[in-house]
Design a protein around this motif. Sequence first.
Motif, PDB file in Angstrom:
ATOM      1  N   GLY A 188      -3.856   3.512   4.741  1.00  0.00           N
ATOM      2  CA  GLY A 188      -5.075   3.883   3.350  1.00  0.00           C
ATOM      3  C   GLY A 188      -5.036   2.553   2.508  1.00  0.00           C
ATOM      4  N   LYS A 189      -6.249   2.551   1.642  1.00  0.00           N
ATOM      5  CA  LYS A 189      -6.188   1.225   0.918  1.00  0.00           C
ATOM      6  C   LYS A 189      -5.633   2.467  -0.933  1.00  0.00           C
ATOM      7  N   VAL A 190      -4.879   1.064  -1.218  1.00  0.00           N
ATOM      8  CA  VAL A 190      -4.684   1.826  -2.873  1.00  0.00           C
ATOM      9  C   VAL A 190      -6.139   1.961  -3.871  1.00  0.00           C
ATOM     10  N   SER A 191      -6.323   2.823  -4.400  1.00  0.00           N
ATOM     11  CA  SER A 191      -7.621   2.531  -5.199  1.00  0.00           C
ATOM     12  C   SER A 191      -6.768   2.837  -6.283  1.00  0.00           C
ATOM     13  N   ARG A 192      -6.210   3.377  -7.193  1.00  0.00           N
ATOM     14  CA  ARG A 192      -6.041   3.012  -8.275  1.00  0.00           C
ATOM     15  C   ARG A 192      -4.254   3.011  -8.344  1.00  0.00           C
ATOM     16  N   VAL A 193      -4.287   1.866  -9.206  1.00  0.00           N
ATOM     17  CA  VAL A 193      -2.306   1.790  -9.343  1.00  0.00           C
ATOM     18  C   VAL A 193      -1.836   3.176 -10.226  1.00  0.00           C
ATOM     19  N   GLU A 194      -2.355   2.966 -11.175  1.00  0.00           N
ATOM     20  CA  GLU A 194      -1.739   4.156 -12.657  1.00  0.00           C
ATOM     21  C   GLU A 194      -2.019   5.270 -12.500  1.00  0.00           C
ATOM     22  N   ALA A 195      -2.221   6.755 -12.113  1.00  0.00           N
ATOM     23  CA  ALA A 195      -1.940   7.710 -11.789  1.00  0.00           C
ATOM     24  C   ALA A 195      -1.816   8.421 -12.955  1.00  0.00           C
ATOM     25  N   ALA A 224      -5.568  -2.723  -6.780  1.00  0.00           N
ATOM     26  CA  ALA A 224      -6.310  -1.880  -6.426  1.00  0.00           C
ATOM     27  C   ALA A 224      -6.964  -2.485  -4.928  1.00  0.00           C
ATOM     28  N   GLY A 225      -7.477  -2.373  -4.024  1.00  0.00           N
ATOM     29  CA  GLY A 225      -7.946  -2.446  -2.454  1.00  0.00           C
ATOM     30  C   GLY A 225      -6.737  -2.946  -1.620  1.00  0.00           C
ATOM     31  N   GLU A 226      -5.642  -2.959  -1.992  1.00  0.00           N
ATOM     32  CA  GLU A 226      -4.279  -3.930  -0.851  1.00  0.00           C
ATOM     33  C   GLU A 226      -4.746  -2.215   0.035  1.00  0.00           C
ATOM     34  N   PRO A 227      -4.012  -3.091   2.048  1.00  0.00           N
ATOM     35  CA  PRO A 227      -3.485  -1.868   2.477  1.00  0.00           C
ATOM     36  C   PRO A 227      -2.732  -1.196   2.254  1.00  0.00           C
ATOM     37  N   VAL A 228      -2.242  -0.045   2.639  1.00  0.00           N
ATOM     38  CA  VAL A 228      -0.693   0.324   2.561  1.00  0.00           C
ATOM     39  C   VAL A 228      -0.765   1.174   3.476  1.00  0.00           C
TER      40      VAL A 228
END
Length: 137
Positions: free
Chosen positions: A59-66, A116-120
């Motif tokens: 996946g990729k990070v959409s937003r760091v803080e929920a 945001a956008g980083e692959p995980v």
Amino acid sequence: MESTRVNPARTITLGSWFAQGCANRLRLPALCVVALLAAGCATPVYENSLPWAEGWRVGKVSRVEATAQDLAFYQRRCKADQLDRAQERLAIVQWREVGRSRWTVARLPADVAVVAGEPVYVKVWDCSAALVKREMK
């Protein structure tokens, strides 16, 4: 007058006909077994420890803080105790399933910095599992 010749290589006896029929009937099940074994071996394991079969996806990070609104939305998918820990940081992660984008929430470990956008890697059906930063090769 024509003479008829019998080709011994083409002569079919009852025993050879039966053996050939058995071989043909067993060919399809044997191919099915081989295909299933090959598919089972082809299930990916990310980073040598994150099996796809256990729910890990790229996946990729959409937003760091929920936000609180995010948590209320994902509370329906997660077990009640998985998102109640206020001291933990959570990230919204986008992943793909059958060509469609999906989103889930994942714990963000204190020692992992992502943007945001980083692959995980994320365990999509377990909100208590921490995401794993993807090592690009």
